[in-house]
Design an enzyme around this catalytic site. Structure first.
Site, PDB file in Angstrom:
ATOM      1  N   LYS A  29     -13.770   2.825  -6.811  1.00 27.81           N
ATOM      2  CA  LYS A  29     -13.493   4.167  -7.322  1.00 27.81           C
ATOM      3  C   LYS A  29     -14.171   4.294  -8.677  1.00 27.81           C
ATOM      4  O   LYS A  29     -14.392   3.296  -9.360  1.00 27.81           O
ATOM      5  CB  LYS A  29     -11.981   4.377  -7.509  1.00 27.81           C
ATOM      6  N   ASP A  53     -14.188  13.301  -5.288  1.00 27.16           N
ATOM      7  CA  ASP A  53     -12.736  13.243  -5.474  1.00 27.16           C
ATOM      8  C   ASP A  53     -12.432  14.498  -6.306  1.00 27.16           C
ATOM      9  O   ASP A  53     -13.249  15.440  -6.324  1.00 27.16           O
ATOM     10  CB  ASP A  53     -12.319  11.941  -6.179  1.00 27.16           C
TER      11      ASP A  53
HETATM   12  O1  2IT Z   1      -9.524   9.247  -2.104  1.00 27.70           O
HETATM   13  C1  2IT Z   1     -10.414   9.243  -1.243  1.00 27.70           C
HETATM   14  O2  2IT Z   1     -10.289   8.627  -0.184  1.00 27.70           O
HETATM   15  C2  2IT Z   1     -11.642   9.989  -1.545  1.00 27.70           C
HETATM   16  N1  2IT Z   1     -11.721  10.607  -2.594  1.00 27.70           N
HETATM   17  C3  2IT Z   1     -12.778   9.946  -0.587  1.00 27.70           C
HETATM   18  C4  2IT Z   1     -13.592   8.711  -0.757  1.00 27.70           C
HETATM   19  C5  2IT Z   1     -14.838   8.657   0.075  1.00 27.70           C
HETATM   20  O3  2IT Z   1     -15.578   7.684  -0.127  1.00 27.70           O
HETATM   21  O4  2IT Z   1     -15.081   9.527   0.905  1.00 27.70           O
END
Ligand code: 2IT
Length: 444
Positions: free
Chosen positions: A124, A164
């Site tokens: 993340k 996100d």
């Molecule tokens: O919290 C999540 O799963 C997302 N923001 C999507 C992450 C993604 O790699 O699609």
């Protein structure tokens, strides 16, 4: 497992990282029993290894606004764990972003991605950059400055960021464009891309759609249908709209949405033109929900309040972490709520989750419910790697199957005495996959 000792030592090592410590505690308490049945895990120090990210990149992002003023923000990428596949997870741009929030999100992402059945590790990232009120050109310059720092540490088989909160198709476009320029390659290093340059159909809706496929499974496992059920939704972004559209398609009626200013209650149902209206307002930079009530008679705006005070059959937090607390949980249950599903990551406080589980409420956590978003990102990666694109039907069918499988895993690992504890089920299923992958690959 000495859960207390591990949690205490983490709290000492990472003081003040409340969200991260909250997420770790929930998982450790869920898996304790299963972990203790596997002495080989303890011998390999799996827990001590899994709770710390593999590495964290932290950098300064300097950019110039439209007036020529210079701004400094903090940028991060937390590469949590790549035992089952390359690091994968979104970028969040929001004034509240700090390392605790990104570490909690990366930690959750690792187990969520494991649940999708696709080969993706957890990561993340993001920035404390606040996109509110910024021009298109400012957003672009910020994204370019952010990528200038991060590009060497990501790649299609290394780490694949996505969106996100605060990062949607526009931002992914700017980030991917700068990456392409610096890396001199056009590969699937981002997901959530536009359709004209390698994006997947259905990715914007996938989190909300997948959540509703999951909720439908929860309901049907209890011989309940979605038909005519009332639903409260919080938020009014991609995820909230996806959930609203799919709930309506399933015959339910969404009666709330919310923003930073408060929430809207519309007993006639939020759908069709009303969603179009809010989306068109968003295009003009609007980021509050109050105008809805002026436009659609019969609806009411409640300033500064949360939608959980309304009596509904299904409650879906779709905005951000810890947006539903214990008193909200009590209120929802007192009003006879049938099902509560976190669509946002860790949408409920630890106390709210405990209250639901203690009272045998039909409740499921974000890492299971919202996994359809990253699962569809996984499908975007597959399409990019194969240099093809699938139809909407193909992607939707796969998303459906994945959500069905996640539900099955939660039930298999979380059911005792006729009650499915989805929190426990999701945590055990996700943890076991990552732990086994780590065991197989030695001490690295
Ligand atoms: O919290 C999540 O799963 C997302 N923001 C999507 C992450 C993604 O790699 O699609």
């Amino acid at each position: 497992m000495k859960t207390d000792v591990i949690l205490e030592s983490l709290a000492v090592k990472h003081p003040g990282e409340t969200e991260y410590l909250q997420a770790v505690k929930e998982v450790l308490l869920s898996i304790e029993e299963v972990y203790n049945q596997h002495p080989e895990f303890d011998k390999a120090r799996i827990i001590e290894r899994i709770v710390e990210p593999d590495r964290i990149f932290s950098f300064r992002v300097t950019w110039v606004d439209d007036r020529g003023d210079i701004h400094v923000n903090l940028g991060y990428r937390v590469q949590f764990n790549n035992a089952i596949g390359p690091y994968k997870g979104g970028l969040r741009f929001h004034a509240s972003v700090n390392l605790s929030i990104l570490k909690f999100l990366g930690f959750e992402q690792m187990f969520k991605n494991a649940l999708t059945t696709l080969p993706m590790g957890g990561g993340k990232g993001g920035s404390d950059f606040n996109p509110r009120g910024k021009s298109n050109a400012e957003i672009m310059r910020f994204c370019q400055a952010f990528m200038l720092e991060l590009w060497r540490n990501i790649g299609p088989d290394t780490d694949i960021p996505a969106g996100d909160i605060g990062v949607g198709a526009r931002e992914i476009g700017f980030l991917a464009g700068m990456y392409r320029k610096l890396a001199r390659e056009n590969t699937g290093t981002f997901t959530g891309k536009g359709l004209s340059y390698g994006g997947s159909v259905l990715r914007p809706e996938a989190t909300g759609f997948g959540a509703l496929y999951f909720v439908k499974q929860m309901m049907e496992s209890n011989d309940l249908s979605m038909q005519d059920k009332t639903v409260s939704v919080s938020g009014f972004g991609n995820v909230a709209w996806g959930a609203t559209i799919k709930a309506t398609e399933m015959g339910a009626k969404v009666v709330t949405i919310s923003g930073p200013d408060g929430y809207i209650y519309d007993p006639a149902g939020i759908c069709g033109d009303k969603i179009e209206y809010m989306l068109s307002l968003r295009e003009t930079g609007n980021d509050v929900v109050a105008p809805y009530a002026d436009e659609f008679p019969g609806s009411t705006f409640f300033a500064g309040k949360k939608p959980w005070e309304q009596k509904v059959d299904i409650a879906l937090p779709c905005a951000t972490q810890n947006e539903l607390n214990e008193s909200d949980a009590k209120q929802l249950m007192a009003n006879g709520v049938i099902c509560v599903a976190e669509v946002s990551n860790m949408g409920c406080t630890a106390e709210a989750v405990d209250y639901f589980v203690e009272h045998k409420q039909l409740f499921a956590p974000g890492k299971a419910v919202n996994a359809g978003g990253v699962a569809t990102s996984g499908l975007e990666m597959t399409q990019n790697a194969m240099h093809i694109s699938w139809s909407g039907e193909e992607v939707d069918a796969r998303l459906h199957q994945i959500m069905f499988d996640i539900h099955k895993q939660c039930v298999a690992h979380g059911t005792a005495n006729g009650y499915t504890n989805y929190v426990k089920g999701a945590n055990i299923a996700g943890f076991m996959k990552v732990a086994k992958a780590m065991m197989a690959q030695g001490v690295v």
